[in-house]
Design a protein around this motif. Sequence first.
Motif, mmCIF file in Angstrom:
data_model
loop_
_atom_site.group_PDB
_atom_site.id
_atom_site.type_symbol
_atom_site.label_atom_id
_atom_site.label_comp_id
_atom_site.label_asym_id
_atom_site.label_seq_id
_atom_site.Cartn_x
_atom_site.Cartn_y
_atom_site.Cartn_z
ATOM 1 N N MET A 1 0.830 -1.199 0.000
ATOM 2 C CA MET A 1 0.000 0.000 0.000
ATOM 3 C C MET A 1 0.870 1.257 0.000
ATOM 4 O O MET A 1 0.531 2.244 -0.648
ATOM 5 N N LEU A 2 1.992 1.222 0.714
ATOM 6 C CA LEU A 2 2.866 2.384 0.761
ATOM 7 C C LEU A 2 3.497 2.676 -0.594
ATOM 8 O O LEU A 2 3.918 3.804 -0.857
ATOM 9 N N GLN A 3 3.566 1.682 -1.452
ATOM 10 C CA GLN A 3 4.142 1.877 -2.779
ATOM 11 C C GLN A 3 3.116 2.372 -3.796
ATOM 12 O O GLN A 3 3.468 2.714 -4.919
ATOM 13 N N HIS A 4 1.852 2.424 -3.399
ATOM 14 C CA HIS A 4 0.812 2.899 -4.315
ATOM 15 C C HIS A 4 0.967 4.402 -4.512
ATOM 16 O O HIS A 4 1.161 5.146 -3.552
ATOM 17 N N PRO A 5 0.879 4.894 -5.750
ATOM 18 C CA PRO A 5 1.108 6.324 -6.008
ATOM 19 C C PRO A 5 0.116 7.255 -5.327
ATOM 20 O O PRO A 5 0.411 8.436 -5.142
ATOM 21 N N GLN A 6 -1.066 6.753 -4.957
ATOM 22 C CA GLN A 6 -2.051 7.611 -4.308
ATOM 23 C C GLN A 6 -2.024 7.486 -2.786
ATOM 24 O O GLN A 6 -2.871 8.069 -2.108
ATOM 25 N N VAL A 7 -1.068 6.734 -2.253
ATOM 26 C CA VAL A 7 -0.901 6.653 -0.806
ATOM 27 C C VAL A 7 0.204 7.622 -0.407
ATOM 28 O O VAL A 7 1.354 7.488 -0.833
ATOM 29 N N LYS A 8 -0.148 8.607 0.394
ATOM 30 C CA LYS A 8 0.788 9.664 0.759
ATOM 31 C C LYS A 8 1.934 9.142 1.601
ATOM 32 O O LYS A 8 3.090 9.520 1.409
ATOM 33 N N GLY A 9 1.614 8.262 2.586
ATOM 34 C CA GLY A 9 2.637 7.753 3.484
ATOM 35 C C GLY A 9 3.103 8.841 4.441
ATOM 36 O O GLY A 9 2.662 9.982 4.373
ATOM 37 N N PRO A 10 4.024 8.576 5.363
ATOM 38 C CA PRO A 10 4.666 7.268 5.551
ATOM 39 C C PRO A 10 3.812 6.295 6.371
ATOM 40 O O PRO A 10 4.241 5.189 6.667
ATOM 41 N N ASN A 11 2.597 6.742 6.750
ATOM 42 C CA ASN A 11 1.736 5.897 7.584
ATOM 43 C C ASN A 11 0.516 5.428 6.800
ATOM 44 O O ASN A 11 0.126 6.032 5.797
ATOM 45 N N VAL A 12 -0.097 4.360 7.294
ATOM 46 C CA VAL A 12 -1.287 3.790 6.645
ATOM 47 C C VAL A 12 -2.431 3.732 7.655
ATOM 48 O O VAL A 12 -2.249 3.278 8.787
ATOM 49 N N GLY A 13 -3.591 4.203 7.235
ATOM 50 C CA GLY A 13 -4.787 4.094 8.055
ATOM 51 C C GLY A 13 -5.780 3.152 7.399
ATOM 52 O O GLY A 13 -5.769 2.967 6.173
ATOM 53 N N LEU A 14 -6.641 2.540 8.196
ATOM 54 C CA LEU A 14 -7.650 1.611 7.694
ATOM 55 C C LEU A 14 -9.039 2.102 8.069
ATOM 56 O O LEU A 14 -9.254 2.610 9.171
ATOM 57 N N LEU A 15 -9.982 1.935 7.156
ATOM 58 C CA LEU A 15 -11.379 2.273 7.398
ATOM 59 C C LEU A 15 -12.219 1.075 6.986
ATOM 60 O O LEU A 15 -12.193 0.666 5.826
ATOM 61 N N GLY A 16 -12.940 0.493 7.944
ATOM 62 C CA GLY A 16 -13.727 -0.701 7.662
ATOM 63 C C GLY A 16 -15.146 -0.586 8.169
ATOM 64 O O GLY A 16 -15.391 -0.046 9.250
ATOM 65 N N PHE A 17 -16.086 -1.105 7.379
ATOM 66 C CA PHE A 17 -17.504 -1.075 7.722
ATOM 67 C C PHE A 17 -18.058 -2.489 7.761
ATOM 68 O O PHE A 17 -17.782 -3.300 6.869
ATOM 69 N N SER A 18 -18.823 -2.811 8.808
ATOM 70 C CA SER A 18 -19.489 -4.106 8.957
ATOM 71 C C SER A 18 -18.453 -5.233 8.926
ATOM 72 O O SER A 18 -17.520 -5.233 9.725
ATOM 73 N N LYS A 19 -18.578 -6.200 8.027
ATOM 74 C CA LYS A 19 -17.592 -7.276 7.927
ATOM 75 C C LYS A 19 -16.202 -6.714 7.626
ATOM 76 O O LYS A 19 -15.188 -7.221 8.127
ATOM 77 N N GLY A 20 -16.148 -5.645 6.851
ATOM 78 C CA GLY A 20 -14.867 -4.992 6.587
ATOM 79 C C GLY A 20 -14.221 -4.466 7.849
ATOM 80 O O GLY A 20 -12.997 -4.324 7.914
ATOM 81 N N GLY A 21 -15.047 -4.182 8.868
ATOM 82 C CA GLY A 21 -14.504 -3.705 10.134
ATOM 83 C C GLY A 21 -13.688 -4.754 10.848
ATOM 84 O O GLY A 21 -12.575 -4.478 11.314
ATOM 85 N N ASP A 22 -14.210 -5.985 10.939
ATOM 86 C CA ASP A 22 -13.405 -6.995 11.635
ATOM 87 C C ASP A 22 -12.200 -7.416 10.793
ATOM 88 O O ASP A 22 -11.174 -7.831 11.335
ATOM 89 N N LEU A 23 -12.281 -7.278 9.467
ATOM 90 C CA LEU A 23 -11.093 -7.520 8.640
ATOM 91 C C LEU A 23 -10.023 -6.462 8.926
ATOM 92 O O LEU A 23 -8.834 -6.782 8.999
ATOM 93 N N CYS A 24 -10.448 -5.205 9.080
ATOM 94 C CA CYS A 24 -9.478 -4.151 9.413
ATOM 95 C C CYS A 24 -8.897 -4.351 10.810
ATOM 96 O O CYS A 24 -7.704 -4.102 11.037
ATOM 97 N N LEU A 25 -9.712 -4.810 11.752
ATOM 98 C CA LEU A 25 -9.195 -5.133 13.082
ATOM 99 C C LEU A 25 -8.129 -6.219 12.993
ATOM 100 O O LEU A 25 -7.087 -6.145 13.661
ATOM 101 N N SER A 26 -8.376 -7.210 12.159
ATOM 102 C CA SER A 26 -7.409 -8.295 11.984
ATOM 103 C C SER A 26 -6.127 -7.777 11.335
ATOM 104 O O SER A 26 -5.014 -8.133 11.750
ATOM 105 N N MET A 27 -6.256 -6.929 10.323
ATOM 106 C CA MET A 27 -5.078 -6.354 9.680
ATOM 107 C C MET A 27 -4.260 -5.532 10.666
ATOM 108 O O MET A 27 -3.026 -5.641 10.728
ATOM 109 N N ALA A 28 -4.940 -4.702 11.465
ATOM 110 C CA ALA A 28 -4.233 -3.874 12.447
ATOM 111 C C ALA A 28 -3.549 -4.730 13.507
ATOM 112 O O ALA A 28 -2.502 -4.348 14.043
#
Length: 207
Positions: A1-28
Amino acid sequence: MLQHPQVKGPNVGLLGFSKGGDLCLSMASFLKGITATVLINACVANTLVPLHYKDMVIPELGSDPAKQKITESACLISVDMWNNPLEEPNLQSLIPLEKAQGPFLFIVGLDDRSWKSGFYAQVASVWLQAHGKDRPQIIQYPEAGHCIDPPYFPLCRASVHAVLGKAVFYGGEPRAHSRAQVDAWQQIQRFFYKHLSGTEPVTHSKI
């Protein structure tokens, strides 16, 4: 994700909704470099399908279909059918969010008819503090339903669920829900600006 041209960096944030929320919790919890995580009406346990990561498997949170309700329009209300993640054997489904490095923001609609989102946010708060972590930020919106989209999206009170294959009722009173969407959008931006760049938003979004 940090190598993606539209990711400013140097940090990454996650935004998850519903099932995507527990996936983001797992990623974090399991991945490095996650600096801030926002959850919109999410569960603190793994849901719907087992989660596989390396040699580890987190089972899905169980449910009791007998506790589901059906509206007059034949829509499913699932909020009461999910098992309590704090009771055995459901503890195995809890995501080890104490392993996460960055802070959390929980956005909660108190009229969510899919998850007990307010309860899950409180579980996360107690769990994190019990493990010596900072208390997460929790913002609750009375009469807001499950689908807290960006501002001015029409309220989605019911739709055919892509996984369940049934019409599901999500809740939400139109006026209160719309106001929640506007405020939540600003709160999310403020949270990410603070924890990803250490600044405050300069102007309000034009959306």
